[in-house]
Design a protein around this motif. Structure first.
Motif, mmCIF file in Angstrom:
data_model
loop_
_atom_site.group_PDB
_atom_site.id
_atom_site.type_symbol
_atom_site.label_atom_id
_atom_site.label_comp_id
_atom_site.label_asym_id
_atom_site.label_seq_id
_atom_site.Cartn_x
_atom_site.Cartn_y
_atom_site.Cartn_z
ATOM 1 N N THR A 146 28.961 6.777 -34.513
ATOM 2 C CA THR A 146 28.684 5.488 -33.894
ATOM 3 C C THR A 146 27.436 5.559 -33.036
ATOM 4 O O THR A 146 26.924 6.630 -32.710
ATOM 5 C CB THR A 146 29.849 5.041 -32.997
ATOM 6 O OG1 THR A 146 29.955 5.938 -31.887
ATOM 7 C CG2 THR A 146 31.161 5.059 -33.767
ATOM 8 N N ARG B 190 26.761 -0.315 -37.463
ATOM 9 C CA ARG B 190 27.748 0.709 -37.805
ATOM 10 C C ARG B 190 27.294 1.437 -39.063
ATOM 11 O O ARG B 190 26.780 0.821 -39.995
ATOM 12 C CB ARG B 190 29.114 0.063 -38.029
ATOM 13 C CG ARG B 190 29.786 -0.367 -36.745
ATOM 14 C CD ARG B 190 31.181 -0.894 -37.011
ATOM 15 N NE ARG B 190 31.144 -2.222 -37.619
ATOM 16 C CZ ARG B 190 32.233 -2.945 -37.890
ATOM 17 N NH1 ARG B 190 33.432 -2.451 -37.631
ATOM 18 N NH2 ARG B 190 32.124 -4.143 -38.430
ATOM 19 N N SER C 192 30.709 0.543 -41.352
ATOM 20 C CA SER C 192 30.457 -0.744 -42.000
ATOM 21 C C SER C 192 30.983 -0.734 -43.428
ATOM 22 O O SER C 192 31.538 -1.725 -43.911
ATOM 23 C CB SER C 192 28.972 -1.070 -41.981
ATOM 24 O OG SER C 192 28.216 -0.068 -42.655
#
Length: 301
Positions: free
Chosen positions: A215, A232, A256
């Motif tokens: 992250t 992300r 993501s």
């Protein structure tokens, strides 16, 4: 050098291979025999090979025969015949290139005119582009790039020879991180990235014990602008079922997108369920080749 091989019925071959890759993550040689048998072999010195009891336990009731023999000094040259070029067609020609993965001993230019070429020497690392699970993941990566631009951070968990990470970097992702617990895989992936002139940060990590750089808040020492890390990351993971379940527990938040391969067809629903429950991800697409499957999961809104 010793060649240790197991012979199994063709109907059981894919399931056996999945078990063997846990014992021999460096990959195995596959040979089709007469009478519907398939032989899987590994090479190494006696201390490097899987123990026979472990081998028999992995194969189980599918085992037909175990055999071993010394091989000639030129076995590495003969081994090359099992690694052939692979073309992964683009789902959106004109916008997204195809991928042409070849070993260095094969001539260049064998893919489609618009194909991005990846030169890959697997060494003792898993992932030559030839296995169905790798091809499925590469195909899903092209589908992802066709749906949205290939950019932003990407993490390749279980990078092996680095083929997925290299493909991602060539398609526009960055920074790209490749993680593997095996020292030889880390070395091979780093060298393959250099040969392909892409920047990949390859690290030795155990996803069951080490934190994962996933992250914006946890860059893990990876360079990149703050804007790049606002998104992300995409995660690709060509692993077996137990490790994909471990990864679901290890990641601090949903990526993501997750492209997960290394699965048998009957294992996909369990993996989809695990990531839906823990991270709110949903299935975008799944693909199958024989008994192998891969799935594209997307973060929920």
């Amino acid at each position: 050098m010793i060649r240790l091989a197991v012979r199994v019925a063709g109907a059981d071959a894919e399931i056996v291979l999945a078990e063997l890759l846990e014992l021999a993550p460096g990959g195995v040689e596959e040979v089709a025999l007469e009478e519907g048998l398939v032989e899987y072999a590994v090479y190494g010195s006696p201390g490097e090979l899987p123990a026979l009891p472990d081998l028999r336990a992995a194969v189980g009731t599918a085992l037909v025969e175990v055999c071993s023999r010394e091989v000639a000094d030129d076995w590495e040259e003969r081994w090359k015949q099992f690694h052939k070029p692979v073309l992964i067609d683009s789902p959106a020609r004109g916008r997204v290139p195809s991928l042409y993965v070849r070993p260095p001993w094969e001539a260049s230019g064998g893919g489609a005119a618009e194909a991005v070429e990846i030169v890959l020497d697997p060494g003792q690392a898993f992932g030559t582009g030839g296995h169905a699970s790798t091809q499925l993941c590469l195909g899903l990566l092209l589908e992802l790039v066709a749906s949205e631009p290939g950019e932003g951070p990407l993490l390749d968990v279980g990078t092996g020879s680095g083929v997925l990470a290299i493909a991602a970097a060539k398609l526009g992702y960055g920074p790209v991180i490749g993680l593997d617990h095996d020292r030889e895989s880390v070395r091979a992936a780093g060298e393959n990235a250099r040969v392909n002139d892409v920047s990949i940060d390859v690290r030795r990590r155990d996803l069951r014990a080490d934190p994962l750089p996933l992250t914006g808040e946890d860059r893990g020492g990876v360079s990149g602008s703050s804007r790049e890390w606002e998104r992300r990351p995409v995660v690709v993971a060509n692993l077996l079922r137990p490790l994909l379940l471990d990864l679901a527990r290890a990641i601090p938040s949903a990526p993501s997108h997750l492209l997960a391969g290394g699965l048998l067809v009957g294992e996909v629903d369990e993996i989809v369920g695990a990531y839906a429950e823990r991270h709110g991800m949903y299935e975008r697409e799944r693909r199958q080749s024989g008994e192998w499957a891969a799935v594209w999961l997307r973060a929920g809104s």
